[in-house]
Design an enzyme around this catalytic site. Structure first.
Site, PDB file in Angstrom:
ATOM      1  N   TRP A   1       0.841  -1.202   0.084  1.00  0.00           N
ATOM      2  CA  TRP A   1      -0.139  -0.003   0.014  1.00  0.00           C
ATOM      3  C   TRP A   1       0.861   1.444  -0.036  1.00  0.00           C
ATOM      4  O   TRP A   1       1.829   1.401   0.891  1.00  0.00           O
ATOM      5  CB  TRP A   1      -1.062  -0.044   1.363  1.00  0.00           C
ATOM      6  CG  TRP A   1      -1.747   1.155   1.306  1.00  0.00           C
ATOM      7  CD1 TRP A   1      -2.575   1.562   0.502  1.00  0.00           C
ATOM      8  CD2 TRP A   1      -2.124   1.859   2.667  1.00  0.00           C
ATOM      9  NE1 TRP A   1      -3.497   2.499   1.024  1.00  0.00           N
ATOM     10  CE2 TRP A   1      -3.254   2.958   2.146  1.00  0.00           C
ATOM     11  CE3 TRP A   1      -1.740   1.978   3.716  1.00  0.00           C
ATOM     12  CZ2 TRP A   1      -3.780   3.771   3.143  1.00  0.00           C
ATOM     13  CZ3 TRP A   1      -2.000   2.711   4.704  1.00  0.00           C
ATOM     14  CH2 TRP A   1      -3.381   3.686   4.422  1.00  0.00           C
TER      15      TRP A   1
ATOM     16  N   ASP B   1      -0.801  -4.901   9.689  1.00  0.00           N
ATOM     17  CA  ASP B   1      -1.645  -3.972   9.073  1.00  0.00           C
ATOM     18  C   ASP B   1      -2.799  -4.938   8.730  1.00  0.00           C
ATOM     19  O   ASP B   1      -2.772  -5.632   7.674  1.00  0.00           O
ATOM     20  CB  ASP B   1      -1.081  -3.437   7.776  1.00  0.00           C
ATOM     21  CG  ASP B   1      -2.190  -2.256   7.365  1.00  0.00           C
ATOM     22  OD1 ASP B   1      -3.254  -2.114   7.773  1.00  0.00           O
ATOM     23  OD2 ASP B   1      -1.721  -1.581   6.269  1.00  0.00           O
TER      24      ASP B   1
ATOM     25  N   ALA C   1      -6.414  -4.598   7.675  1.00  0.00           N
ATOM     26  CA  ALA C   1      -7.261  -3.657   7.036  1.00  0.00           C
ATOM     27  C   ALA C   1      -8.554  -4.086   6.357  1.00  0.00           C
ATOM     28  O   ALA C   1      -9.455  -3.505   5.893  1.00  0.00           O
ATOM     29  CB  ALA C   1      -6.607  -2.773   6.275  1.00  0.00           C
TER      30      ALA C   1
ATOM     31  N   LYS D   1     -13.259  -0.954   6.088  1.00  0.00           N
ATOM     32  CA  LYS D   1     -13.759  -1.941   5.129  1.00  0.00           C
ATOM     33  C   LYS D   1     -14.609  -2.898   5.918  1.00  0.00           C
ATOM     34  O   LYS D   1     -15.990  -3.093   5.497  1.00  0.00           O
ATOM     35  CB  LYS D   1     -12.746  -2.664   4.302  1.00  0.00           C
ATOM     36  CG  LYS D   1     -12.106  -1.980   3.292  1.00  0.00           C
ATOM     37  CD  LYS D   1     -11.132  -0.881   3.821  1.00  0.00           C
ATOM     38  CE  LYS D   1     -10.472  -0.065   2.584  1.00  0.00           C
ATOM     39  NZ  LYS D   1      -9.535   0.850   3.183  1.00  0.00           N
TER      40      LYS D   1
HETATM   41  C1  LIG Z   1      -3.536  -2.087   3.515  1.00  0.00           C
HETATM   42  C2  LIG Z   1      -4.121  -0.687   4.034  1.00  0.00           C
HETATM   43  N1  LIG Z   1      -3.841  -0.525   5.378  1.00  0.00           N
HETATM   44  C3  LIG Z   1      -4.550   0.482   5.896  1.00  0.00           C
HETATM   45  C4  LIG Z   1      -5.380   1.151   5.333  1.00  0.00           C
HETATM   46  C5  LIG Z   1      -5.979   2.539   6.028  1.00  0.00           C
HETATM   47  O1  LIG Z   1      -7.286   2.419   6.259  1.00  0.00           O
HETATM   48  P1  LIG Z   1      -8.295   3.633   7.065  1.00  0.00           P
HETATM   49  O2  LIG Z   1      -9.144   4.111   5.852  1.00  0.00           O
HETATM   50  O3  LIG Z   1      -8.697   2.673   8.148  1.00  0.00           O
HETATM   51  O4  LIG Z   1      -7.180   4.341   7.577  1.00  0.00           O
HETATM   52  C6  LIG Z   1      -6.196   0.918   4.136  1.00  0.00           C
HETATM   53  C7  LIG Z   1      -7.066   1.653   3.470  1.00  0.00           C
HETATM   54  O5  LIG Z   1      -7.140   1.650   2.140  1.00  0.00           O
HETATM   55  C8  LIG Z   1      -5.039   0.029   3.293  1.00  0.00           C
HETATM   56  O6  LIG Z   1      -5.559  -0.502   2.141  1.00  0.00           O
END
Ligand SMILES: Cc1ncc(COP(=O)(O)O)c(C=O)c1O
Length: 395
Positions: A131, A212, A214, A247
Site C-alpha cells: 500500500w 496491518d 485492514a 472496510k
Molecule cells: C493496506 C491498508 N492499510 C490501512 C488502510 C487504512 O485504512 P483507513 O481508511 O482505516 O485509515 C488501508 C486503506 O485503504 C489499506 O489499504
C-alpha cells in the site's frame, strides 16, 4: 534583512493518484464506464451502502447517547475490548494485548510508526509492492525502510523465500510489516506453512511484527482471515497490530480503527498504551467517537452482531464470485492469471503497463491505477466478460 518565506520552499506534492483517477472517472459521461480504482467495497449496483447493522447501531446511539464530552486519547475502552475479542478470539494472545482506539487504520499505523521510531537505529522491512501510504507513514517518522520482493505481477508468484531471507538478514528489534490478510495491492495469500516459517524466524531472531489488518472478513472469513496473524502473534515476544474498521464495517469516513501492542508484562503493555496515547495527544488529541460507538453497539448486541456477520459474508461472497469469474476469463488470455482465483480480498495486481491502462480508460472506459491494481468489487458480474476481453487482449 532578507525575508524568509515558508510556502515557496515547501516540496511539491502530487495529489493521491487514486483520487485523481476518481475525478477523471466522475467527469466521463460514458454509461458503461467501470471503476476498478478506489479501494472501497461496492455492491452489485455499484454503491457502497451503509450496512444495516450500522444503521441500527446509529439509531440506538441517537436514542441513548447522552453526552458528547471529551473521551481521552485512548478512545472508548468498551470499543477496544469488544474489538479485541472479535479480532483475536479468546486464546492466550488476547491476554497479552492492550490497545487504543484510533482514527482509522492509518492513524493506528502512524502511532505504531511513532513508537517504533523511538529507537532511531530500528529498520522496518516492507515487502514490495505494498500500500503506497506505508512508505509515507514510516518514512515520515524517520524509520529506515528496507524492502524485499514479495510478489511478482508477471508470474503472479508470492516470494515467501525472499521474504524469509530478508527476515534472516534483519537485526533483533527490527520491525517487519505484514498484511494480516487480503494483501493490498496484490491479493496474494500466504499459506499456513509460510506463516509458521515467519513465526519461527520472528521468535528466533527477536523481530517485531507489525500487522496491518485492514480487510479482515473480506478474504476467507472473519475468523479465518486472522489465522496467519495469530500463528505469528503466538510465537512473538512483542508485536503491534493496526486495525482498520473502514472496510469490514463499511465505515470509511467515520475514521474508525485501533492500535494494539502485544507484550510480556502488564507494565510493558501499559507503557505501550501510554506511548500511543502520548503520540495521539500530540497530533489529533483524541479519536472521533461516532464510528467506534457504532462498532461497539454492533459487537455488543447479539442481534446486530449477527446481522453484521451475515452482511459481511454476503460482501465477501460477492467479491469472491467476481474473482472466480475474472480468473476464469483472464486465464484464457494468460494462463498464469488463473492464480487470481487463489488470491483473496478486493484486489489483484494485473501485469499491465501504464500504456495499457491509458488504452483501457480511453477506449473501453475501464479505470484503474497505472500499477494495474484492480478492485474486483468495482465489477458487476455481467461486466466480467467485457472487462476480461478488453484486458485480456493486452496481455
Ligand atoms: C493496506 C491498508 N492499510 C490501512 C488502510 C487504512 O485504512 P483507513 O481508511 O482505516 O485509515 C488501508 C486503506 O485503504 C489499506 O489499504
Amino acid at each position: 534583512m532578507t525575508k524568509q518565506y515558508l510556502l515557496a520552499g515547501l516540496p511539491d506534492r502530487k495529489p493521491d493518484p487514486l483520487l485523481a483517477l476518481l475525478k477523471k472517472f466522475a467527469s466521463n459521461e460514458r454509461l458503461d464506464k467501470i471503476d476498478l480504482g478506489v479501494g472501497v467495497y461496492r455492491d452489485g449496483t455499484g454503491r457502497t451502502p451503509v450496512m444495516a447493522a450500522v444503521k441500527s447501531a446509529e439509531h440506538h446511539l441517537w436514542e441513548t447517547q447522552d453526552t458528547k464530552s471529551y473521551i481521552g486519547p485512548e478512545g472508548d475502552p468498551s470499543f477496544v475490548s469488544l474489538l479485541t475479542h472479535e479480532v483475536f478470539g479468546e486464546g492466550t494472545v488476547t491476554e497479552k494485548l492492550a490497545g487504543v482506539q484510533t482514527p482509522g487504520g492509518t492513524a493506528a499505523l502512524r502511532l505504531s510508526a511513532e513508537i517504533l521510531a523511538h529507537d532511531k537505529d530500528r529498520t522496518i522491512w516492507i515487502g514490495t509492492p505494498t500500500w503506497a501510504n506505508h512508505n509515507a507513514i514510516f518514512g515520515t517518522v524517520g524509520l529506515s525502510i528496507k524492502t524485499y520482493r514479495f510478489f511478482d505481477p508477471r508470474s503472479q508468484a508470492v516470494h515467501v523465500d525472499e521474504m524469509l531471507s530478508a527476515f534472516e538478514s534483519a537485526q533483533s528489534g527490527d520491525a517487519i510489516l505484514l498484511h494480516a490478510s487480503c494483501h493490498n495491492p496484490t491479493g496474494a495469500a500466504i499459506s499456513k506453512e509460510a506463516w509458521s516459517a515467519i513465526a519461527e524466524v520472528v521468535a528466533r531472531k527477536g523481530l517485531i511484527p507489525l500487522f496491518d489488518n485492514a480487510y479482515q472478513g473480506l478474504g476467507r472469513g472473519f475468523v479465518q482471515d486472522a489465522e496467519g496473524m495469530l500463528i505469528v502473534l503466538n510465537a512473538a515476544d512483542e508485536a503491534i497490530v493496526a486495525i482498520s474498521c473502514s472496510k469490514s464495517f463499511s465505515l470509511y469516513r467515520e475514521r474508525t480503527g485501533a492500535a494494539f501492542v502485544l507484550g510480556n508484562s502488564a507494565t510493558d503493555l501499559n507503557k505501550g498504551v501510554a506511548n500511543f496515547a502520548y503520540h495521539a495527544r500530540a497530533s489529533y488529541s483524541m479519536p472521533p467517537a461516532h464510528g467506534a460507538a457504532i462498532v461497539a453497539a454492533v459487537l455488543g448486541d447479539p442481534g446486530r452482531r449477527k446481522l453484521w456477520i451475515d452482511e459481511l459474508a454476503s460482501m465477501r461472497s460477492r467479491v469472491s464470485e467476481i474473482r472466480t469469474a475474472l480468473a476464469d476469463r483472464l486465464s484464457i488470455y494468460a494462463p498464469r492469471l488463473s492464480a487470481v482465483a487463489g488470491q483473496e480480498g478486493m484486489f489483484s495486481l494485473l501485469p499491465v503497463t501504464p500504456e495499457n491502462v491509458t488504452h483501457l480508460r480511453e477506449v473501453h472506459g475501464i479505470y484503474m491505477p497505472d500499477s494495474g491494481r484492480v478492485n474486483l468489487a468495482g465489477l458487476r458480474i455481467e461486466q466480467v466478460d467485457l472487462a476480461s476481453q478488453a484486458i485480456g487482449e493486452l496481455l
